[in-house]
Design a protein around this motif. Structure first.
Motif, short mmCIF file in Angstrom:
data_model
loop_
_atom_site.label_atom_id
_atom_site.label_comp_id
_atom_site.label_asym_id
_atom_site.label_seq_id
_atom_site.Cartn_x
_atom_site.Cartn_y
_atom_site.Cartn_z
N GLU A 14 2.33 2.53 7.85
CA GLU A 14 2.90 2.32 6.34
C GLU A 14 3.39 3.45 5.79
O GLU A 14 4.55 3.56 5.33
CB GLU A 14 1.48 1.70 5.72
N CYS A 15 2.51 4.17 5.25
CA CYS A 15 3.15 5.40 4.41
C CYS A 15 3.78 6.36 5.19
O CYS A 15 4.69 6.84 4.69
CB CYS A 15 1.64 6.15 3.64
N CYS A 69 -5.20 5.23 -0.37
CA CYS A 69 -3.80 4.72 -0.60
C CYS A 69 -3.28 5.58 -1.83
O CYS A 69 -2.24 5.93 -1.67
CB CYS A 69 -3.86 3.49 -0.55
N ARG A 97 -2.38 8.97 -1.52
CA ARG A 97 -1.65 9.21 -0.31
C ARG A 97 -0.39 9.09 -0.58
O ARG A 97 0.80 9.65 -0.03
CB ARG A 97 -2.03 8.32 0.89
N CYS A 117 -5.85 4.25 9.04
CA CYS A 117 -5.97 3.61 8.03
C CYS A 117 -7.41 3.24 7.48
O CYS A 117 -7.99 2.45 8.35
CB CYS A 117 -5.22 2.32 8.15
N GLY A 150 -1.17 -1.28 8.46
CA GLY A 150 -2.39 -0.44 8.98
C GLY A 150 -2.95 -1.05 9.85
O GLY A 150 -3.65 -0.15 10.73
N CYS A 177 -2.16 4.15 9.11
CA CYS A 177 -1.31 4.28 8.00
C CYS A 177 0.03 5.12 8.31
O CYS A 177 0.83 5.00 7.53
CB CYS A 177 -2.01 5.30 7.06
N GLY A 234 0.79 -1.16 -0.14
CA GLY A 234 0.10 -0.02 -0.11
C GLY A 234 0.89 1.27 -0.05
O GLY A 234 0.39 2.37 -0.42
S1 SF4 Z 1 -4.80 3.85 4.19
FE1 SF4 Z 1 -4.05 2.11 2.47
S2 SF4 Z 1 -2.01 2.54 2.32
FE2 SF4 Z 1 -2.50 3.56 4.36
S3 SF4 Z 1 -2.06 1.73 5.83
FE3 SF4 Z 1 -4.44 1.75 5.13
S4 SF4 Z 1 -4.44 0.28 3.27
FE4 SF4 Z 1 -2.42 0.83 3.65
#
Ligand code: SF4
Lengths: 220, 292
Positions: free
Chosen positions: B173-174, B223, B226, B212, B165, B170, B120
Motif C-alpha cells: 500500500e504505502c 498509517c 507513515r 500492516c 495490506g 503495507c 490508507g
Molecule cells: S499500515 Fe495502515 S496504511 Fe499501511 S497497509 Fe495497513 S492499514 Fe494501510
C-alpha cells in the motif's frame, strides 16, 4: 479474468477512511437499494467479522445506510447520514456478530422484514452481492446486470437470452442456480453494454418469471 | 501496438523502440482495453487531480480529530513549526510533508480523498504531485501525465500483487504509493523511461517487508505518519534515479521479491491487528479508552 484498469490504481475518489470498510460499504448499500428498488421503511444491518469489529470506527454503519438511500462513495453527506430527513423516516438497527463461515467483511440487509440481501466488501472498494433471499448470486457491479427469478422449467434460459440478443447486446457471463428441480431458479446475466428498460419489462412479461431487475454498472 | 502492460521490461522496450513516454503507452493500453478515448481518460484523470487538490485544501483548513481521537491536528502543528523554523530540506519538503498529513488526516476524519492506490496511502501521491506542480510551476497537462505515469507503475505491480495490506502488508500500500510518487516526480523532472522505472524500483526495493499493523484496525496508527515518511522518501528515490543510479536487481525481479515477501509475511502482520504495533501495551490501552 478481471481486466486491470489504470483507474483501479488512481481511484476511487471516496469518503475515507478505508476502501473496504467505507467505499465498499457504500457500494454494497447502493447495490442492495437497487436490487430492492421500493420504499424502505425498515432495515436491519447485520455486520460480520471485521465489518463488525472495526466497522464503527471506520464508519461502516454510515456507509451502508448512505448507499442504501442512494448516496455515492464520494458524497460528503455520508458523514452525517443519520441526520438526513429520509434516514430519520427509516426504522433501522445494526447487529454485530461473528461467523467464520462468512467473508471477513460481510453484511446482510434485512429489508422491510421480507428481503434479505447479502454481500461482501472484497477489497479496494470492490463488492459482491452473494445472495438475494435463498438465491446465490455473484453481482459485482462491474457490468450491467440483469437478475431474473423464475420457475425452473425447460426453455426459460433461451427465452430470456433471446430477448437480450434481440437488442444486439452481448452477454458477458451467465450464471444460473436453482434450489431443486422444478422450483424457483435464478439467473444472473452480465452484459457488455446496458440493456434499455424495455428489455426488463419484456422479461417480466414472460410466463413464470417472478422477479426481474436491470442493474446498471457502478461508477468506479 | 501494445495490448497489455504486464512487466517493466515490456514497458521499457516498447517505450524506447517507439520513442513514447510512459503516460502515452498507459493511455493506449487503457483506451484499448476499456474502449474509451484518450480524451476521456485524461478528463477522468484530471478530475482525480482536482480532487487531490481539494483534499489538500480541506485537510489544511481543518484541525479536528478523527472519531477515535487517534489522529488529527498534526498537520496544523507541523505548519506552525515551519512558520517559525523552516524545514532543513526547504520549501518542497515543507509542502510534501504538510500536504501528505493534510490528506491522510482528512481521510481519517471521513473526508473526501483520492485512494491512490488505497485510502490508507492516499496522502503520498497526492502530496508529491501537487507540491511538485506548485514548486516547479507545472501545467495541468504535466499533472495529468504525472498521475498516469504513477498509475502505470501501480498497474504493473498490481497485476502480480493486489495493493492491499491484507494481501501484501503495507509494502503493497504505502510502499507502492511511494514508488508511484517517485515515478511521478521523475516524470515531472523529465526523466527518461528508464529513470522513471528505476526511481519506482528503488523506492519499492527499500521498503520491502513493511508490515500492516494498524492499531484497533483503524487506518490511523501507524498509517497517518507513515504517509508523511513515504511521501518524502519518494523524492530520494527520484534523486538517485535522475543521477543515473539504477537498481542492481531488475525492476521486475524487485516486484517478484515484493510478492514473495508478502507471501512470507505472517498473517498476524497483514491487517489483522494481531501483531506489531497493534499488539503492544500502548495499543491495548487505546482499546480500553476508545469506545464507539
Ligand atoms: S499500515 Fe495502515 S496504511 Fe499501511 S497497509 Fe495497513 S492499514 Fe494501510
Amino acid at each position: 479474468m478481471k481486466q486491470h484498469s489504470l483507474f483501479d490504481i488512481i481511484s476511487p475518489v471516496m469518503i475515507g477512511p478505508s476502501s473496504s470498510h467505507m467505499a465498499g460499504a457504500i457500494r454494497l448499500g447502493l447495490m442492495a437499494g437497487k436490487i430492492y428498488s421500493s420504499t424502505i421503511k425498515k432495515v436491519t444491518f447485520k455486520l460480520y467479522n471485521s465489518f463488525a469489529e472495526t466497522g464503527k470506527g471506520h464508519g461502516t454503519d454510515k456507509g451502508l445506510m448512505a448507499g442504501l438511500i442512494g448516496l455515492s462513495a464520494d458524497d460528503i453527506r455520508v458523514r452525517t447520514v443519520f441526520d438526513l430527513e429520509e434516514v430519520k423516516k427509516i426504522d433501522y438497527k445494526y447487529e454485530f456478530s461473528h461467523n467464520l463461515d462468512r467473508h471477513p467483511n460481510a453484511v446482510d440487509f434485512i429489508i422491510n422484514d421480507e428481503t434479505v440481501i447479502s454481500g461482501n466488501s472484497t477489497g479496494g472498494g470492490n463488492i459482491e452481492i452473494t445472495k438475494i433471499n435463498e438465491f446465490e448470486t455473484s453481482i459485482s457491479g462491474e457490468y450491467p446486470t440483469i437478475i431474473v427469478f423464475y420457475k425452473d422449467k425447460p426453455g426459460m434460459i433461451s427465452r430470456v437470452t433471446e430477448l437480450i440478443l434481440e437488442k444486439h447486446i452481448n452477454v458477458a457471463t451467465l450464471n444460473c442456480t436453482r434450489n431443486a428441480k422444478g422450483e424457483t431458479a435464478s439467473m444472473c446475466i452480465c452484459l457488455d453494454s446496458p440493456a434499455e428498460n424495455g428489455v426488463a419489462e419484456k422479461i417480466s412479461a414472460l410466463e413464470d418469471v417472478y422477479f426481474v431487475r436491470n442493474i446498471d454498472k457502478m461508477d468506479s | 501496438m501494445i495490448k497489455s502492460l504486464n512487466t517493466f521490461e515490456t514497458l521499457l522496450s516498447y517505450s524506447e523502440e517507439n520513442n513514447l513516454p510512459i503516460y502515452k503507452i498507459m493511455e493506449e493500453v487503457e483506451s484499448r482495453a476499456f474502449d474509451i478515448t484518450v480524451e476521456e481518460i485524461r478528463k477522468k484523470v484530471k478530475h482525480n487531480v482536482d480532487e487531490m487538490k481539494n483534499s489538500i485544501k480541506n485537510g489544511l483548513a481543518c484541525r479536528e480529530k478523527s472519531q477515535s481521537g487517534l489522529s488529527g491536528g498534526d498537520c496544523a502543528k507541523l505548519r506552525e513549526k515551519f512558520k517559525t523554523t523552516p524545514a532543513l530540506f526547504g520549501s518542497l519538503y515543507e509542502k510534501i510533508s504538510t500536504y501528505s498529513l493534510a490528506v491522510i488526516e482528512e481521510n481519517a476524519r471521513m473526508g473526501k480523498i483520492v485512494a491512490c492506490p488505497t485510502a490508507g496511502s492516499c496522502g503520498i501521491v497526492s502530496s508529491v504531485l501537487v507540491a511538485l506542480s506548485e514548486e516547479l510551476n507545472l501545467t495541468e497537462e504535466d499533472e495529468i501525465n504525472m498521475l498516469i505515469t504513477a498509475g502505470a507503475i501501480g498497474h504493473i505491480v498490481s497485476i502480480k500483487l493486489a495493493p492491499a495490506g491484507a494481501v501484501g502488508g503495507c509494502q503493497a500500500e504505502c510502499g507502492l504509493a511511494s514508488a508511484m510518487a517517485a515515478a511521478a516526480c521523475t516524470c515531472a523532472r523529465k526523466g527518461t523511461t528508464k529513470q522513471i522505472i528505476h526511481s519506482a524500483t528503488l523506492a519499492l526495493k527499500n521498503i520491502l517487508g513493511l508490515t500492516c499493523d494498524p492499531v484497533l484496525g483503524l487506518v490511523e496508527v501507524p498509517c497517518v505518519k507513515r504517509n508523511v515518511f513515504l511521501a518524502t522518501y519518494s523524492i530520494t528515490a527520484s534523486e538517485l534515479a535522475m543521477a543515473g543510479i539504477e537498481s542492481k536487481i531488475a525492476p521486475d525481479d524487485v516486484v517478484d521479491a515484493l510478492v514473495q515477501t508478502g507471501q512470507l509475511m505472517s498473517p498476524l502482520l497483514k491487517e489483522t491487528s494481531q501483531g506489531g504495533l497493534a499488539f503492544t501495551k500502548s495499543a491495548d490501552n487505546f482499546k480500553e479508552t476508545i469506545k464507539f
